[in-house]
Design an enzyme around this catalytic site. Structure first.
Site, short mmCIF file in Angstrom:
data_model
loop_
_atom_site.label_atom_id
_atom_site.label_comp_id
_atom_site.label_asym_id
_atom_site.label_seq_id
_atom_site.Cartn_x
_atom_site.Cartn_y
_atom_site.Cartn_z
N CYS A 108 5.63 -7.31 -4.37
CA CYS A 108 4.90 -8.38 -3.69
C CYS A 108 3.45 -8.40 -4.17
O CYS A 108 2.91 -7.39 -4.63
CB CYS A 108 4.99 -8.21 -2.17
SG CYS A 108 4.49 -6.60 -1.54
N ALA B 165 4.67 -2.80 -3.08
CA ALA B 165 3.44 -3.59 -3.01
C ALA B 165 2.63 -3.41 -4.28
O ALA B 165 2.59 -2.31 -4.85
CB ALA B 165 2.62 -3.17 -1.80
N ASP B 166 1.98 -4.47 -4.72
CA ASP B 166 1.02 -4.31 -5.81
C ASP B 166 -0.05 -3.33 -5.38
O ASP B 166 -0.28 -3.10 -4.18
CB ASP B 166 0.42 -5.67 -6.18
CG ASP B 166 -0.06 -5.72 -7.62
OD1 ASP B 166 -0.25 -4.66 -8.24
OD2 ASP B 166 -0.25 -6.83 -8.13
N CYS B 167 -0.72 -2.74 -6.36
CA CYS B 167 -1.58 -1.60 -6.08
C CYS B 167 -2.74 -1.95 -5.15
O CYS B 167 -3.56 -2.82 -5.47
CB CYS B 167 -2.07 -1.00 -7.38
SG CYS B 167 -0.70 -0.36 -8.38
N ALA C 254 -2.43 -3.47 -2.36
CA ALA C 254 -2.22 -4.74 -1.66
C ALA C 254 -2.09 -4.54 -0.15
O ALA C 254 -2.40 -5.46 0.62
CB ALA C 254 -0.97 -5.44 -2.20
#
Length: 780
Positions: free
Chosen positions: A258, A290-292, A294
């Site tokens: 995401c 999750a993107d880093c 996020a």
């Protein structure tokens, strides 16, 4: 004594420089007899449930970040989830590194150029080679087994800084790229048809990102950490979700990531659609990450939650399994203690993660023969050649007046002026998410130097070309040269992650360099453009003193050789543009933050992408010339009928500009059980000139003209074929009629309209078309 020292030295060298070391195997020794989670006779899901049940809550939350701590008392080591393999194994991310013995991996072209090949076989083959190198590096302790690639976000706006990472603007092409690249990365030969998808072995784990509607990084004061993408249901289904759906359903990707942004007010990593759409509707067999940072952004950027425990709880309940970062590991315990989320949600997340690691062989050893891969399997000559071939296949010939190309200097060794800021390019060719040291570099200057005497002058020190001090030397170099190759364009200082473009122009002094060289040259000037996004080069496109233009994307470490092979005719270019090249004024008509694909006459916004933009282009999507010419024929059925007998509630009205409607205007595709019927289209292609070459056949469907809001056209099939001079081949497309001729309505429903549709093959002078009618019978 001397002989003992020699033997000791030999054994030491053998130990230090061993090609293959032991891969991680959790369930070794007596572990299978001690714990059910090491019992290979059990399903992975049962094993994962047993493993998680043996952890304390504190131990569980320590596994929720990309740097999972492990549980030593259960023989569970730490694991770094974050590795990248966008276009080759990279040292971006905490899970992969290189050392003195293995300092490099194969650098393939950036995705935008590889996509320009429109070659599904190539895309999968690259995935296979990249995963070979990834497995080899894992076996020597240099990488994990989970790689957060590919990027499947469609290119909506030409200013986006991450165009280089993507397969372009068409959702269908992006989806096909994703399916093939993911299959190349993940599939284990002999295990592709396993009844239990959660038991299907994996070579490495891929990840399709960034879900969803993510394509604003940093533009005009708006950044991805604060942006709220306002997206209609129609655009979401038709464009932004479509590649992810293909990646999950057809590619069986093991992970979805995401994104940072909000969509319609909800941060994507806290959106319940992660579970309801990605996992339940599409059937993800794997984990959601999750993107880093996020999860941190939910609080600090979007202010959607007022505390980190609340953000962690909401993301877990939405379906998230893993946080790239430390927010979840640091706050999940408090979230449970405060009753914000049940411990069972953490259990579910960890079970999803461990099932993936079991499928990867992390617990039991790898499936296939991957344990034998080692350092000598990285940077193999055949892998480097495949990287060069990928660059050759993607290169697009944009202009070729008076058959300037390929160069033909039969009577002499030519003098070449090799000019421009990219003339001696190295790192600019490999783009982002690239390792610091590829196996080797083939520069344009070095490769062109094999064909003649080279006069080199960069003209500009870098692509921003801050001054004109070097232009005089470039002008002097072009004088008397038999031909001038002028390599210009962009790089990561202009288009990159967290950096969107301000406009569609070349830096102004690059334009001055080109004008000065063209005015002084005595031989033909070939313009070679490195970029991801399109550039308004209309002044040079229309200048007869620039007879040839070639776009080479960012061609990877072997880019120089690929460029030289094309310019000198050792390879006939067959690439096609995967994005529309718009004129400069396009970006003045609408802000980058406008997400709508269709035009908005009230605001004066033009449409976006070839599907909805009907204005002037510099070059259209799918454009690309060859050193030869091709002609088409097309064979298709005149009509297709669908029997609706005993099917109720399947017909839907449709927005139309006419008042006379058929009894059933369209059918709701998801309710029609007979959509497996194939519509076969056969395209004949003949190579009419004297040079062999590859050709990309593009097949579009065009809906009935009266339907309001329908795309201008839509790509429904493509194939790349090699055709010898004077030869004819047939290209067959077996289309699903319901899917390939459907439209999406305002509510996000997929509808198949009745009436006369068109099929169009090719673009420009090559284009031909035919009609096909869709009829519904036995209507209730």
């Amino acid at each position: 004594m001397a002989s003992f020292q020699v033997l000791f030295a030999f054994l030491l060298v053998l130990f230090v420089y061993s090609d293959v070391e032991a891969e991680t195997i959790v369930c070794n020794g007596d572990m299978p007899s001690k714990f059910p989670f090491c019992d290979r006779s059990l399903l992975h899901r049962f094993r994962a449930v047993d493993l998680v049940s043996r952890m304390t809550l504190e131990e569980k939350v320590a596994q929720l970040g990309d740097c999972a701590a492990g549980v030593p008392r259960l023989n569970l080591p730490h694991y770094n989830w974050w590795s990248e393999a966008l276009h080759g194994v990279s040292d971006v991310g905490r899970g992969t590194h290189f050392d003195a013995m293995t300092p490099s991996a194969t650098s393939f072209p950036t995705v935008i150029l590889t996509a320009a090949s429109f070659n599904e076989t190539l895309w999968k083959q690259i995935g296979v080679v990249v995963s070979d190198e990834a497995r080899a590096m894992h076996n020597v302790g240099l990488s994990g087994l989970t790689f957060w690639s590919p990027n499947v976000n469609p290119v909506r706006d030409p200013r986006w800084g991450r165009i280089t990472e993507t397969p372009g603007e068409d959702p269908f092409v992006i989806g096909k790229y994703a399916v093939n690249y993911v299959r190349g990365l993940q599939d284990v030969e002999g295990y592709t048809n396993i009844a239990d998808p959660n038991g299907r072995p994996l070579k490495v784990g891929a990840c399709c990102k960034h879900y969803a509607a993510y394509d604003v990084d940093k533009w005009n004061g708006v950044d991805r950490l604060h942006f709220d993408a306002q997206v209609t249901q129609r655009d979401m289904v038709e464009t932004f979700l479509y590649p992810f759906e293909m990646c999950v359903k057809e590619g069986d990707v093991v992970s979805v990531m995401c994104s940072y942004n909000k969509v319609n007010g909800i941060p994507t990593c806290a959106d319940p659609s992660l579970n309801s759409i990605v996992r339940e509707q599409w059937g993800l067999h794997g984990y959601i990450v999750a993107d880093c940072d996020a999860i941190d952004t939910i609080v600090t950027g979007h202010h959607y939650n007022n505390s980190f425990p609340a953000a962690v709880a909401q993301s877990l309940m939405a379906g998230l399994d893993l946080d790239c970062g430390i927010t979840s590991p640091q706050n999940a315990l408090e979230a449970v203690q405060k009753g914000l989320v049940q411990e069972a949600k953490i259990d579910e997340a960890l079970q999803n993660l461990y099932v993936v690691l079991m499928r990867l062989g992390w617990f039991d050893g790898s499936y296939g023969n991957y344990s034998s891969l080692g350092r000598s399997d990285v940077c193999k000559p055949e892998a480097i050649e495949l990287a060069a071939e990928a660059a050759r296949q993607g290169i697009v010939l944009l202009k070729n007046d008076k058959y300037t190309l390929p160069f033909n200097f039969i009577s002499k060794k030519p003098t070449l002026a090799v000019l421009g800021p990219h003339a001696n390019a190295t790192y600019a060719m490999i783009g982002n998410y690239a390792l610091k040291n590829p196996c080797r570099f083939s520069t344009p200057l070095g490769a062109l130097g094999k064909y003649g005497t080279v006069k080199y002058a960069p003209g500009c020190l870098d692509v921003k070309c801050p001054n004109i001090d070097g232009i005089a030397a470039a002008v002097e170099a072009t004088k008397g040269a038999d031909a001038t190759v002028l390599l210009v364009g962009l790089d990561l200082s202009i288009e990159a992650e967290e950096l969107d473009r301000a406009d569609l122009k070349l830096p102004i002094n690059q334009g001055t360099l080109i004008d000065s060289v063209v005015s002084a040259s005595t031989g033909p000037v070939v313009l070679v453009i490195m970029s991801a996004g399109g550039i308004d080069i209309s002044a040079f496109k229309n200048n007869p003193k620039v007879p040839a233009i070639v776009w080479v994307g960012y061609p990877g470490a072997e880019g120089g050789q690929a460029i030289a092979d094309v310019l000198f005719g050792h390879y006939n270019p067959g690439g096609r543009l995967p994005v529309t090249w718009y004129p400069t004024e396009y970006t003045s008509l609408l802000p980058m933050t406008s997400m709508q694909l269709r035009s908005n006459p009230e605001l004066g916004y033009p449409g976006r992408t070839y599907k909805f933009y009907n204005g002037t282009t510099i070059y259209p999507f799918g454009y690309g010339l060859s050193y030869t010419k091709f002609k088409y024929t097309i064979s298709a059925p005149k009509s297709v009928s669908y029997d609706l007998e005993r099917l109720r509630g399947i017909c839907k009205p449709i927005e139309s500009s006419i008042k006379l409607f058929p009894e059933c205007q369209s059918i709701l595709v998801r309710k029609y059980s007979k959509c497996d019927q194939k519509v076969t289209i056969v395209v004949g292609v003949i190579n009419t000139r004297k040079m062999d070459g590859s050709h990309v056949v593009l097949l579009y469907s065009v809906p009935p003209s009266d339907i309001i809001g329908a795309p201008i056209k839509r790509l429904v099939g493509f194939q790349r074929v090699f055709i010898k001079s004077g030869k004819y081949v047939q290209v067959r497309f077996d289309l699903n009629g319901c899917k390939s001729f459907s439209i999406i309505d305002k509510d996000g429903n997929e509808l198949l309209p009745a009436g006369e549709h068109s099929l169009v093959v090719g673009d420009g002078y090559e284009k031909i078309s035919t009609k096909i009618s869709f009829n519904f019978t036995n209507i209730n």
